[in-house]
Design an enzyme around this catalytic site. Structure first.
Site, PDB file in Angstrom:
ATOM      1  N   ARG A   1      -1.771 -14.731   3.319  1.00 43.27           N
ATOM      2  CA  ARG A   1      -2.625 -14.115   4.339  1.00 43.27           C
ATOM      3  C   ARG A   1      -2.003 -14.282   5.731  1.00 43.27           C
ATOM      4  NH1 ARG A   1      -6.826 -10.785   3.211  1.00 43.27           N
ATOM      5  NH2 ARG A   1      -7.995 -11.615   4.957  1.00 43.27           N
TER       6      ARG A   1
ATOM      7  N   HIS B   1      -2.122  -5.505   1.388  1.00 37.64           N
ATOM      8  CA  HIS B   1      -3.423  -6.140   1.130  1.00 37.64           C
ATOM      9  C   HIS B   1      -3.143  -7.464   0.442  1.00 37.64           C
ATOM     10  CE1 HIS B   1      -7.415  -6.772  -0.835  1.00 37.64           C
ATOM     11  NE2 HIS B   1      -6.654  -7.197  -1.833  1.00 37.64           N
TER      12      HIS B   1
ATOM     13  N   ARG C   1       2.318  -6.898   8.584  1.00 34.63           N
ATOM     14  CA  ARG C   1       1.564  -5.756   9.123  1.00 34.63           C
ATOM     15  C   ARG C   1       2.110  -5.318  10.475  1.00 34.63           C
ATOM     16  NH1 ARG C   1      -4.191  -8.193   6.950  1.00 34.63           N
ATOM     17  NH2 ARG C   1      -4.340  -6.899   5.070  1.00 34.63           N
TER      18      ARG C   1
ATOM     19  N   LYS D   1       0.817  -1.214   0.000  1.00 33.01           N
ATOM     20  CA  LYS D   1       0.000   0.000   0.000  1.00 33.01           C
ATOM     21  C   LYS D   1       0.856   1.273   0.000  1.00 33.01           C
ATOM     22  CE  LYS D   1      -3.983  -2.159   2.279  1.00 33.01           C
ATOM     23  NZ  LYS D   1      -4.896  -2.125   3.448  1.00 33.01           N
TER      24      LYS D   1
ATOM     25  N   ASN E   1      -2.040  -0.266   6.984  1.00 30.26           N
ATOM     26  CA  ASN E   1      -1.462  -1.507   7.514  1.00 30.26           C
ATOM     27  C   ASN E   1      -0.532  -2.185   6.519  1.00 30.26           C
ATOM     28  OD1 ASN E   1      -3.350  -2.396   5.709  1.00 30.26           O
ATOM     29  ND2 ASN E   1      -4.555  -3.567   7.191  1.00 30.26           N
TER      30      ASN E   1
END
Length: 604
Positions: free
Chosen positions: A247, A280, A267, A167, A277
């Site tokens: 994930r 993604h 994160r 991000k 965070n």
């Protein structure tokens, strides 16, 4: 930075003594019992790791046990089916046979919950009777040959991939390289990474499933506030479990929760708030497919080794009028349709060559006009590759008659790119596989060229040779040699006097090089296209799948060398390799005398 040492997920048990000690511990033990000849089941590792991280329960332990050397597991020897034994308090409480993810997940959670109740005095432990533990040792009928098993059907399967977005907050903080390095340290493979700036509209489209939430507008403002980096990730031969693994590596969305429960997650390390965070990741296979299509619509997902369907080749011709007006747009349409341009050549046919190519139409009323059109200026010949290249390209073209094409298939290429008063349709495609091979031989005659893997890339020779073979080249001859400084100066004699000459010849005499003779239709231009631009940084932008983009380090240490003409290739081959046996000629004359446009100097 050296890889971080990871806590071992599964305890390895190899002796009866280790087995007895392990079962003496309290809690729930999930044991993968295996025979040495087939090894433990690796397909469930990501599942077990996810469950362990989610539950965080010290009573849950995983192990692998070698039945060949543990007397208690003798009945499980010589079995190929994955078998998972569940023990609690030293007693067998359940068994799962097969790498069945959902069933394993359900059984682990149920048995762990039950064991907690047992330890709290709220339930009793129930012993499970497994028929496998009481079975008699099988009698091997050595004199009776086993029935041959039918060959399994090979189903074409693409690797499992997922998408990660680094991000804007992490990009702005300069953490992109560090995050990608952590992916690689975990054994993940990065297929593509691309920096891009999302508009607010693009962010709204990507996150449309969150529309209507309180945080939607803030999310759009944040994701369009600066560049992000999109990363395509897979692992191993199949990519199985990569969605869940990424994930897990990212950690909880809430940064505070990530720091508390998963301090090594991305994160926890790089995020600063619930919104900012750092990363993604797709949350399911379906979401991954949608998100990949959004960011990488042309990405070719690799096939699982041994399952890829055969690739076809076909000839596509962009005729002179269409090429002059719509070249870039046409090539865009070709790539959008998922075709690989394996070879291309811009050339001008003589009137006689056009008549030879279309001789089966001789005597028809349009023959003279067609020959005149085909010889009226430069045209582009393409070798297109895809699983269904012949029929796929014909379907994209549409009917040969322009009026029929416009009336019945207005979206086909012939309708879209033909002029109002055109006498002939603007595009050609082979009708059958046999015709395709014959026509490709006409425009792309077989020839030889020289390829050199430079010293800086010699350790990557296996991967480079694989790409060479995937591109349809035959390696007629190869020779590894370490050039002397004088030999390197002879190889690059035409560059003598240039500023980079000393550095180049020093590099080429600094270790072994691999000289190869490659043969294929249009081998010279095909090899140069596969190499990519001289500068690896430019190659990464223009042709990210080229060899120099993947293996090059600098303008001079750019992994590979190739000759600019067949004549120069033959000269170097004779000097540094020797005579190469002639291969059996195939096909026709390959359009001799056609004028090919453009020529480059000898490549460094």
């Amino acid at each position: 930075m050296p890889p971080k040492k990871q806590i071992q997920l599964q305890v390895e048990i190899r002796t009866q003594e280790e087995w007895s000690s392990f079962l003496g511990l309290s809690g729930l033990e999930v044991v993968d019992v295996y025979s040495e000849w087939c090894g433990p089941c690796k397909a469930v590792l990501s599942l077990f790791r996810r469950i362990k991280n989610e539950l965080g329960d010290d009573l849950l332990r995983f192990a692998v046990a070698k039945s060949d050397t543990i007397d208690s597991l003798e009945p499980y020897r010589h079995q190929s089916q994955p078998t998972f034994l569940f023990f609690a308090g030293g007693r067998l409480v359940s068994v799962v046979r097969g790498a069945l993810g959902p069933l394993l997940d359900k059984t682990i959670r149920e048995q762990l919950s039950h064991e907690h109740q047992v330890l709290e005095g709220k339930a009793e432990r129930i012993t499970f009777e497994d028929e496998g533990l009481n079975a008699e040792e099988p009698v091997l009928e050595e004199d009776v040959p086993p029935e041959p098993e039918p060959e399994p059907e090979i189903v074409p399967t693409k690797k499992e991939v997922t998408l990660m977005i680094i991000k804007p907050d992490a990009v702005k903080a300069g953490k992109v390289d560090e995050i990608i390095e952590q992916l690689k340290e975990q054994g993940l493979d990065v297929l593509a990474a691309e920096e891009r700036q999302l508009s607010k509209e693009e962010a709204a489209e990507f996150y449309k499933q969150h529309e209507g939430t309180d945080y939607f507008e803030e999310l759009l403002e944040f994701m369009s506030s600066g560049p992000c980096t999109t990363v395509v990730v897979t692992r191993g031969e199949t990519g199985e479990g990569v969605v869940e693994e990424v994930r897990q590596l990212m950690g909880p969305a809430d940064v505070d929760l990530a720091k508390e429960n998963s301090p090594e997650s991305l994160r926890a390390k790089f995020g600063t708030s619930a919104r900012e965070n750092a990363v993604h990741g797709s949350d399911s296979h379906e979401t991954a497919a949608r998100e990949l299509a959004f960011f990488f619509p042309r990405l070719k997902i690799p096939w699982v080794p041994g399952t890829a369907p055969p690739i076809q080749r076909t000839l596509a011709l962009i005729r002179p009028d269409c090429l002059a007006k719509h070249r870039d747009e046409m090539l865009e349409k070709v790539q959008e349709a998922g075709f690989e341009i394996a070879m291309q050549k811009e050339l001008t046919l003589t009137r006689e060559q056009a008549a030879e190519f279309y001789k089966e139409h001789e005597g028809k009323e349009y023959f003279e006009s067609l020959c005149n059109t085909m010889s009226s200026g430069p045209m582009l010949a393409l070798c297109l590759a895809r699983e269904d290249a012949v029929s796929g390209w014909r379907d994209k073209l549409g009917p040969t008659e322009l009026q029929e094409a416009k009336e019945t298939q207005p979206e086909c290429l012939r309708s879209m790119f033909s002029e109002e008063d055109a006498a002939h349709n603007p595009l050609h495609g082979s009708a059958t596989l046999e015709e395709a091979e014959k026509e490709l031989q006409y425009f792309f005659p077989k020839e030889k060229t020289l390829a050199i893997i430079k010293p800086n890339a010699i350790d990557s020779r296996v991967a480079i040779i694989e790409k060479i073979k995937e591109a349809g080249f035959n390696i007629s001859l190869s020779k590894e040699t370490t050039l002397t400084k004088e030999m390197a100066e002879q190889l690059y004699s035409e560059h003598k006097g240039k500023d980079f000459f000393e550095d180049l010849t020093g590099l080429m005499s600094n270790g072994p090089s691999l000289f190869m003779v490659l043969s294929r239709e249009d081998a010279v231009s095909g090899w140069r296209a596969l190499m990519g631009p001289l500068d690896p940084e430019e190659a990464k932008k223009e042709n990210p799948n080229s060899i120099r983009a993947l293996f090059g380090e600098s303008m001079l240490a750019n992994a590979v060398h190739g000759s600019s003409t067949a004549e120069k290739a033959q000269k170097v081959i004779q000097t540094f390799i020797g005579e190469v046996p002639e291969e059996e000629e195939e096909g026709g004359e390959g359009g001799e005398g056609a004028t090919e446009n453009g020529a480059d100097g000898e490549d460094t």
